[in-house]
Design a protein around this motif. Structure first.
Motif, PDB file in Angstrom:
ATOM      1  N   VAL A  69       0.833  -1.206   0.000  1.00 43.40           N
ATOM      2  CA  VAL A  69       0.000   0.000   0.000  1.00 43.40           C
ATOM      3  C   VAL A  69       0.866   1.254   0.000  1.00 43.40           C
ATOM      4  N   ALA A  70       1.859   1.273   0.893  1.00 45.64           N
ATOM      5  CA  ALA A  70       2.741   2.445   0.969  1.00 45.64           C
ATOM      6  C   ALA A  70       3.529   2.625  -0.325  1.00 45.64           C
ATOM      7  N   GLY A  71       4.003   1.521  -0.900  1.00 46.24           N
ATOM      8  CA  GLY A  71       4.759   1.606  -2.144  1.00 46.24           C
ATOM      9  C   GLY A  71       3.920   2.127  -3.293  1.00 46.24           C
ATOM     10  N   ALA A  72       2.673   1.660  -3.394  1.00 52.52           N
ATOM     11  CA  ALA A  72       1.776   2.133  -4.449  1.00 52.52           C
ATOM     12  C   ALA A  72       1.495   3.622  -4.305  1.00 52.52           C
ATOM     13  N   CYS A  73       1.248   4.050  -3.067  1.00 53.47           N
ATOM     14  CA  CYS A  73       0.976   5.476  -2.822  1.00 53.47           C
ATOM     15  C   CYS A  73       2.185   6.330  -3.184  1.00 53.47           C
ATOM     16  N   LEU A  74       3.364   5.852  -2.831  1.00 55.68           N
ATOM     17  CA  LEU A  74       4.585   6.598  -3.116  1.00 55.68           C
ATOM     18  C   LEU A  74       4.826   6.708  -4.617  1.00 55.68           C
ATOM     19  N   MET A  75       4.567   5.633  -5.350  1.00 57.71           N
ATOM     20  CA  MET A  75       4.790   5.642  -6.794  1.00 57.71           C
ATOM     21  C   MET A  75       3.866   6.645  -7.494  1.00 57.71           C
ATOM     22  N   TYR A  76       2.608   6.678  -7.091  1.00 62.06           N
ATOM     23  CA  TYR A  76       1.682   7.606  -7.737  1.00 62.06           C
ATOM     24  C   TYR A  76       1.814   9.024  -7.207  1.00 62.06           C
ATOM     25  N   HIS A  77       2.338   9.177  -6.001  1.00 61.24           N
ATOM     26  CA  HIS A  77       2.590  10.532  -5.490  1.00 61.24           C
ATOM     27  C   HIS A  77       3.604  11.248  -6.375  1.00 61.24           C
ATOM     28  N   THR A  78       4.617  10.517  -6.824  1.00 62.42           N
ATOM     29  CA  THR A  78       5.617  11.135  -7.710  1.00 62.42           C
ATOM     30  C   THR A  78       5.006  11.488  -9.065  1.00 62.42           C
ATOM     31  N   GLU A  79       3.971  10.762  -9.484  1.00 64.55           N
ATOM     32  CA  GLU A  79       3.315  11.052 -10.754  1.00 64.55           C
ATOM     33  C   GLU A  79       2.455  12.318 -10.660  1.00 64.55           C
ATOM     34  N   ILE A  85       2.150  13.389 -14.245  1.00 68.56           N
ATOM     35  CA  ILE A  85       1.423  12.383 -15.009  1.00 68.56           C
ATOM     36  C   ILE A  85       0.802  12.983 -16.267  1.00 68.56           C
ATOM     37  N   GLN A  86       0.386  14.255 -16.198  1.00 68.25           N
ATOM     38  CA  GLN A  86      -0.144  14.914 -17.394  1.00 68.25           C
ATOM     39  C   GLN A  86       0.950  15.092 -18.441  1.00 68.25           C
ATOM     40  N   LYS A  87       2.150  15.389 -17.978  1.00 69.76           N
ATOM     41  CA  LYS A  87       3.274  15.536 -18.910  1.00 69.76           C
ATOM     42  C   LYS A  87       3.638  14.192 -19.544  1.00 69.76           C
ATOM     43  N   MET A  88       3.548  13.113 -18.736  1.00 70.95           N
ATOM     44  CA  MET A  88       3.850  11.789 -19.270  1.00 70.95           C
ATOM     45  C   MET A  88       2.854  11.398 -20.349  1.00 70.95           C
ATOM     46  N   CYS A  89       1.595  11.827 -20.187  1.00 75.30           N
ATOM     47  CA  CYS A  89       0.566  11.472 -21.165  1.00 75.30           C
ATOM     48  C   CYS A  89       0.769  12.180 -22.499  1.00 75.30           C
ATOM     49  N   MET A  90       1.603  13.208 -22.505  1.00 74.70           N
ATOM     50  CA  MET A  90       1.929  13.886 -23.749  1.00 74.70           C
ATOM     51  C   MET A  90       2.914  13.078 -24.583  1.00 74.70           C
ATOM     52  N   SER A 162      -3.913   5.264  -8.011  1.00 77.81           N
ATOM     53  CA  SER A 162      -4.023   5.942  -9.297  1.00 77.81           C
ATOM     54  C   SER A 162      -5.231   6.871  -9.356  1.00 77.81           C
ATOM     55  N   LEU A 163      -6.229   6.612  -8.523  1.00 76.89           N
ATOM     56  CA  LEU A 163      -7.454   7.412  -8.549  1.00 76.89           C
ATOM     57  C   LEU A 163      -7.417   8.597  -7.591  1.00 76.89           C
ATOM     58  N   CYS A 164      -6.447   8.616  -6.698  1.00 77.57           N
ATOM     59  CA  CYS A 164      -6.388   9.669  -5.671  1.00 77.57           C
ATOM     60  C   CYS A 164      -5.136  10.519  -5.875  1.00 77.57           C
ATOM     61  N   GLN A 165      -5.327  11.785  -6.163  1.00 80.22           N
ATOM     62  CA  GLN A 165      -4.180  12.671  -6.336  1.00 80.22           C
ATOM     63  C   GLN A 165      -3.492  12.964  -5.011  1.00 80.22           C
ATOM     64  N   ASN A 166      -4.245  12.949  -3.936  1.00 81.28           N
ATOM     65  CA  ASN A 166      -3.669  13.174  -2.609  1.00 81.28           C
ATOM     66  C   ASN A 166      -3.184  11.837  -2.052  1.00 81.28           C
ATOM     67  N   MET A 167      -1.887  11.723  -1.816  1.00 78.54           N
ATOM     68  CA  MET A 167      -1.306  10.467  -1.343  1.00 78.54           C
ATOM     69  C   MET A 167      -1.905  10.025  -0.021  1.00 78.54           C
ATOM     70  N   TRP A 168      -2.250  10.971   0.852  1.00 76.87           N
ATOM     71  CA  TRP A 168      -2.751  10.618   2.173  1.00 76.87           C
ATOM     72  C   TRP A 168      -4.138   9.993   2.091  1.00 76.87           C
ATOM     73  N   VAL A 169      -4.911  10.373   1.082  1.00 78.25           N
ATOM     74  CA  VAL A 169      -6.230   9.765   0.895  1.00 78.25           C
ATOM     75  C   VAL A 169      -6.082   8.293   0.503  1.00 78.25           C
ATOM     76  N   SER A 170      -5.249   8.032  -0.497  1.00 80.41           N
ATOM     77  CA  SER A 170      -5.052   6.643  -0.935  1.00 80.41           C
ATOM     78  C   SER A 170      -4.388   5.807   0.155  1.00 80.41           C
ATOM     79  N   LEU A 171      -3.466   6.406   0.889  1.00 79.34           N
ATOM     80  CA  LEU A 171      -2.813   5.676   1.982  1.00 79.34           C
ATOM     81  C   LEU A 171      -3.821   5.351   3.073  1.00 79.34           C
ATOM     82  N   GLY A 172      -4.670   6.301   3.392  1.00 80.37           N
ATOM     83  CA  GLY A 172      -5.683   6.059   4.421  1.00 80.37           C
ATOM     84  C   GLY A 172      -6.650   4.967   4.013  1.00 80.37           C
TER      85      GLY A 172
END
Length: 240
Positions: A69-79, A85-90, A162-172
């Motif tokens: 859970v923590a690893g997933a949150c950390l990976m998407y927090h950097t996105e 992530i918007q820049k990556m989609c370009m 991936s659905l939560c831009q705020n890392m603390w929401v997804s972590l919670g």
């Protein structure tokens, strides 16, 4: 390509050290337990792996899932930081490819922590018990089974992140799901196949029917979550 890209992204985030330290901590659980309470387990009439897994796996599995859970949150927090992530989609990269690249990376780290834990169980078995001739095969089956049942929680953790831009929401959300999984009754099949509850199941001592049903549930849930993530990404993309 995406796997190598994900490795570069997490290089400076503490992602890999977190998994290594967490894996070593989980591997130390049976060693510490046997060091202080060996007399409780030495008289039991079961295989060393079954005794050690029954005594320690609940704590080890909880640490494993919390790491996922923590690893997933950390990976998407950097996105999501600085709209990366918007820049990556370009770039000529599909967003679902990024998701599955992260899935492979976190699955590899899951294998790493399971290897550490297998070494911990093997050490305890060799130090405090007499090893049987099929010990290595039994150990391999036990941790291969553990990895198979870990797969749905890997994908679900990443889906939530991936659905939560705020890392603390997804972590919670992830932490709540993990602790809810620890309270679900294991004798109810429908509840025991909750993705975050599957990793708490053990191979040692389980019947063939239970093992087969759990593996089927793991495969089905993995496919469903992967499809759901692809669909959710397409829907979100069309609404932007």
């Amino acid at each position: 390509m995406t796997f190598g890209l994900e490795c570069k992204k997490v290089k400076r985030t503490g992602f890999i050290p977190t998994f290594i330290v967490g894996g070593l901590l989980a591997a130390a659980v049976p060693v510490v337990n046997m060091a202080v309470r060996s007399e409780t387990y030495l008289g039991l009439e079961s295989s060393p792996i079954q005794i050690l897994m029954d005594a320690n796996w609940q704590m080890m599995a909880m640490l494993n899932v919390l790491l996922l859970v923590a690893g997933a949150c950390l990976m998407y927090h950097t996105e999501y930081a600085d709209n990366a992530i918007q820049k990556m989609c370009m770039l000529p990269i599909k967003e679902q490819d990024l998701f599955f690249g992260k899935t492979v990376l976190i699955a590899v780290m899951g294998i790493v922590i399971l290897i550490f834990e297998a070494i911990g169980i093997a050490f305890c078995s060799a130090h405090w018990f007499e090893l049987s001739g099929n010990f290595a095969l039994e150990l391999l089956k036990s941790f291969g089974y553990a990895f198979a049942l870990m797969s749905p929680s890997v994908l679900l953790s990443l889906l939530i992140a991936s659905l939560c831009q705020n890392m603390w929401v997804s972590l919670g959300i992830g932490v709540i799901c993990v602790f809810m999984a620890t309270m679900l009754p294991t004798d109810k099949f429908v509840l025991s196949i909750f993705p975050f509850a599957l990793p708490f199941q053990t191979f040692a001592g389980a019947t063939g029917n239970v093992i087969r049903n759990m593996l089927i549930a793991s495969v089905v849930e993995t496919v469903i979550i992967a499809i759901a993530e692809v669909l959710l990404l397409k829907v979100r993309r069309s609404m932007e």
